[in-house]
Structures are given as C-alpha cells and as structure tokens.
Design an enzyme around this catalytic site. Structure first.
Site, PDB file in Angstrom:
ATOM      1  N   SER A 149      41.198  44.887  35.300  1.00 29.53           N
ATOM      2  CA  SER A 149      40.492  44.682  35.415  1.00 29.53           C
ATOM      3  C   SER A 149      40.233  43.461  36.426  1.00 29.53           C
ATOM      4  CB  SER A 149      40.054  43.440  33.644  1.00 29.53           C
ATOM      5  OG  SER A 149      39.356  44.392  33.396  1.00 29.53           O
ATOM      6  N   ALA A 150      41.780  42.936  36.260  1.00 32.16           N
ATOM      7  CA  ALA A 150      42.053  42.129  37.676  1.00 32.16           C
ATOM      8  C   ALA A 150      42.321  42.340  38.654  1.00 32.16           C
ATOM      9  CB  ALA A 150      43.138  41.564  36.841  1.00 32.16           C
ATOM     10  N   ASP A 205      35.177  41.997  30.946  1.00 33.41           N
ATOM     11  CA  ASP A 205      36.644  41.741  31.051  1.00 33.41           C
ATOM     12  C   ASP A 205      36.334  40.874  33.084  1.00 33.41           C
ATOM     13  OD1 ASP A 205      37.543  40.882  28.666  1.00 33.41           O
ATOM     14  OD2 ASP A 205      39.595  41.512  28.823  1.00 33.41           O
ATOM     15  N   ALA A 255      47.076  47.119  27.099  1.00 34.33           N
ATOM     16  CA  ALA A 255      47.979  46.356  26.760  1.00 34.33           C
ATOM     17  C   ALA A 255      47.276  45.079  26.290  1.00 34.33           C
ATOM     18  CB  ALA A 255      48.758  45.839  28.143  1.00 34.33           C
ATOM     19  N   GLY A 256      45.846  44.976  26.443  1.00 34.92           N
ATOM     20  CA  GLY A 256      45.228  43.812  26.240  1.00 34.92           C
ATOM     21  C   GLY A 256      45.627  42.872  27.272  1.00 34.92           C
ATOM     22  N   LYS A 301      46.180  38.817  31.778  1.00 34.99           N
ATOM     23  CA  LYS A 301      45.688  37.217  31.131  1.00 34.99           C
ATOM     24  C   LYS A 301      45.754  37.623  29.230  1.00 34.99           C
ATOM     25  CE  LYS A 301      42.453  40.589  28.522  1.00 34.99           C
ATOM     26  NZ  LYS A 301      43.022  40.782  27.686  1.00 34.99           N
TER      27      LYS A 301
HETATM   28  O1  C5P Z   1      33.767  46.266  28.705  1.00 32.33           O
HETATM   29  P1  C5P Z   1      34.367  47.463  28.633  1.00 32.33           P
HETATM   30  O2  C5P Z   1      34.007  48.647  29.454  1.00 32.33           O
HETATM   31  O3  C5P Z   1      35.950  46.877  28.765  1.00 32.33           O
HETATM   32  O4  C5P Z   1      34.908  47.881  27.624  1.00 32.33           O
HETATM   33  C1  C5P Z   1      35.413  49.188  26.827  1.00 32.33           C
HETATM   34  C2  C5P Z   1      34.854  49.161  25.429  1.00 32.33           C
HETATM   35  O5  C5P Z   1      35.299  48.244  24.356  1.00 32.33           O
HETATM   36  C3  C5P Z   1      33.321  49.023  25.365  1.00 32.33           C
HETATM   37  O6  C5P Z   1      32.621  49.917  25.771  1.00 32.33           O
HETATM   38  C4  C5P Z   1      33.041  49.078  23.677  1.00 32.33           C
HETATM   39  O7  C5P Z   1      33.369  50.119  22.853  1.00 32.33           O
HETATM   40  C5  C5P Z   1      34.049  47.437  23.532  1.00 32.33           C
HETATM   41  N1  C5P Z   1      33.780  46.641  23.470  1.00 32.33           N
HETATM   42  C6  C5P Z   1      33.222  46.270  22.797  1.00 32.33           C
HETATM   43  N2  C5P Z   1      32.498  44.435  22.674  1.00 32.33           N
HETATM   44  C7  C5P Z   1      32.766  43.740  23.757  1.00 32.33           C
HETATM   45  C8  C5P Z   1      34.218  44.222  25.105  1.00 32.33           C
HETATM   46  C9  C5P Z   1      34.334  45.512  25.043  1.00 32.33           C
HETATM   47  O8  C5P Z   1      32.563  46.678  21.640  1.00 32.33           O
HETATM   48  N3  C5P Z   1      32.196  42.280  24.286  1.00 32.33           N
END
Ligand code: C5P
Length: 323
Positions: free
Chosen positions: A131-132, A164, A125-126, A26
């Site tokens: 996640s996919a 994501d 990489a963002g 994405k």
């Molecule tokens: O949800 P995910 O595990 O991908 O998030 C990784 C890190 O990114 C979280 O631990 C948090 O530090 C940050 N994050 C955030 N706000 C979001 C999504 C992610 O601060 N909406």
C-alpha cells in the site's frame, strides 16, 4: 535477520525528472473491528503510525506510452531468509502497476513511466508495504507527469486500490475509519519499536474472515490522550488489535511471538494489522536495539528496529518539485 535504520530523513529527492521517495511501513497501535459490512469489508477504527522501515521508489517519465515497473528485494535480503523474502508479484499483479494504470487512465496521460521499487518491508506482514509503494507511485507519477492533482483527488484513486493506501498519502499518524480509507491526521507520538516478521506470512482476507466485531473501546482516543500527556506506559496499556485472536488461530507464530515479547520488558506489544508481524513499543531506541539483539538470537524471523516518522511522502513529493 536484519537491522535497518531509516533512510527516510528527507523522505524524497528529485534529480531532473527523476523522483525518489522512501515509502514507509506502518504499524497499527489500535485496531477495532466495529461491524461487518454488506460489501464484504469491515467497518473499523485504527490508529496507524508510519515507521522508519521503508522501501525506495524511483520514478521517471518515459517517451513511450508504457508502464515499466520493476520490484526487487534490497541487496542482501534474499540471502538471509528464503521464507520471508519470497519472489515478488509479476508486473501487472503488482499494486504499483495498478496505481499507475488507474492514474494514467483517470488523468488521460499518454506518456509512460519507469518505476523501480527496492523493497525492504516484508510482505504479508501487516506493515502496509504494498500500500505504501502504491501511494508513493501515485504521488511520484502525479509529480513527474505534472498532473498537479490535489491530494483529495489522488485519495479517491488510492481508496480504489486498497483500504490502507489513502493513509500513506498523508502518512505520519492518523486514525483511520470506514474500511480504513477515512483519514483523520493526528499528532504523531515519538516511539521506538522492535518489529518481527516471522518466517510465514498471513493472508489479510483469511484473517478478516475469522474476526468478530466488538463494541467500541475508544482505544485510539485513550492512547492519543496518554501520548499527549507524555505517559507512554499508559499509552502502551491501550494497545489493542481485534485481528490478533483470529490470526493466532491461523498461525502458531503469533502466540510464539507474544510469549517472546512478554519476556523483553518492553512497554507493550501486539500484532500489526492482519499480521503476521508483531511489534513491541520500547522506552527508547537503546532498549529497542537490546531487545532486537535478544530476539535475533531466538530465530523468530526478520527483526527490525524502527522509529516513528513524521515526514510524509506527500511533503517529500511536494518539496522535491520545488527544487
Ligand atoms: O482493501 P484491501 O484490498 O487491502 O483488503 C483486502 C481484504 O481484507 C479485503 O478483501 C477484505 O477481505 C479484508 N478487509 C476487510 N475490511 C477492511 C479491510 C480489509 O474485511 N476494512
């Protein structure tokens, strides 16, 4: 460096009990940080588009009660750039494994499953690669274990795995809110893009830690209105990523890529998600290929040409069950 055209056309295929899906990457066309939350996450609004750079996930049930997960880079990638195609996480540190384990416990499944992931989406990489893959694992296991869980129920498991992951269950294009798990599916604009993953990645928590919430700009709705009018140039002017500034403080590659894209004549450009990938929106695929050739000669990392995709993993998993 590599160029990749999609294999996502069909997005999935089932042979006997084996199901193959092509989880897409994405990009975030807009990403607004609205507030810091007490749980450590950030409230955000982001317009995400699935694109044609994809992994491949092959899933089949086993008669033992184990989870067999294997991830490897697609043939040829390792030889290209050691910094980018780093060793993949050990099995139970992997989001696919976590997805299968959670689903198996929640559904009380006693059968095992074998999942092979062939990776092409760069990590850190963002681009949402892990996640996919996790979303594809949920959909595939739901099919091969014959759970018949509705998407809403899978989405609850998905949200526990990562912010994501729910997006990839619905895919296509969506405005995602909350911490990213609240999905509003929107009509996907057709775009061609060039994506560059520089030699070093970025850690998502590290980037979020440095971001500053700002007041809403409604970039997503502005951009969707411009795309609906067919005005891609105006849509590109609404590109916005509230994580880009903190990422520029952490990696010199982000400003290097910004300067490189400024010379390309693309419609607009910015970092995707929490980086470190950077993309340019192009007028058409011909321009995207031309820009990719030029960027490849500048040794900026892995350069990919991509298009938006509207086929969703969910549709692919469903269609393959009807075969
Ligand atoms: O949800 P995910 O595990 O991908 O998030 C990784 C890190 O990114 C979280 O631990 C948090 O530090 C940050 N994050 C955030 N706000 C979001 C999504 C992610 O601060 N909406």
């Amino acid at each position: 460096m590599y160029s990749l055209r999609t294999q996502l056309g069909g997005a999935g295929r089932q042979t006997g009990e084996r199901l193959t899906l092509h989880p897409p990457a994405k990009v975030n066309l807009t990403l607004e940080i609205l507030a810091r939350r007490p749980d450590g996450f950030h409230e955000l609004e982001t317009l995400m588009l699935a694109v044609s750079v994809c992994d491949t996930l092959i899933c089949e049930p086993t008669d033992d009660s184990k989870l067999h997960v294997r991830c490897q880079w697609a043939a040829g990638l390792l030889a290209q750039s050691i910094e980018i195609w780093q060793p993949l996480p050990a099995t139970n540190d992997n989001l696919v494994w976590k997805a299968l384990e959670r689903l198996r416990i929640a559904a009380g499944v006693t059968r095992g499953v074998r999942v092979d992931v062939i990776k092409r989406i760069p990590a850190q990489a963002g681009l949402g690669g892990a996640s996919a893959d996790a979303a594809a694992a949920l959909l595939a296991a739901n099919a091969v274990w014959q759970l018949h869980w509705p998407i809403e129920r899978l989405a609850e498991v998905a949200a526990q795995l990562g912010s994501d992951v729910p997006f990839f269950l619905t895919g296509g294009a969506a405005v995602c809110r909350g911490r990213g798990e609240q999905i509003e599916v929107v009509r996907a604009p057709r775009c061609s893009l060039v994506i560059v993953r520089p030699p070093t990645g970025l850690s998502t928590p590290a980037v979020f830690k440095r971001c500053q919430p700002s007041s809403p700009r409604q970039a997503a709705s502005d951009m969707l209105r411009d795309f609906a009018r067919g005005d891609s140039a105006a849509a590109a002017r609404a590109l916005h990523n509230g994580l880009q500034q903190p990422a520029e403080q952490l990696s010199p590659w982000i400003s290097k890529l910004r300067r490189a894209f400024e010379t390309t004549g693309c419609l607009g450009h910015q970092m995707s998600g929490s980086g470190s990938s950077y993309f340019g929106l192009c007028w058409h695929v011909g321009q995207a290929k031309r820009i990719a050739r030029r960027l490849r000669s500048m040794n900026l990392g892995a350069v990919m040409v991509a298009e938006t995709v509207s086929t969703t993993l969910q549709a692919a998993a469903k269609a393959s069950q009807q075969v």
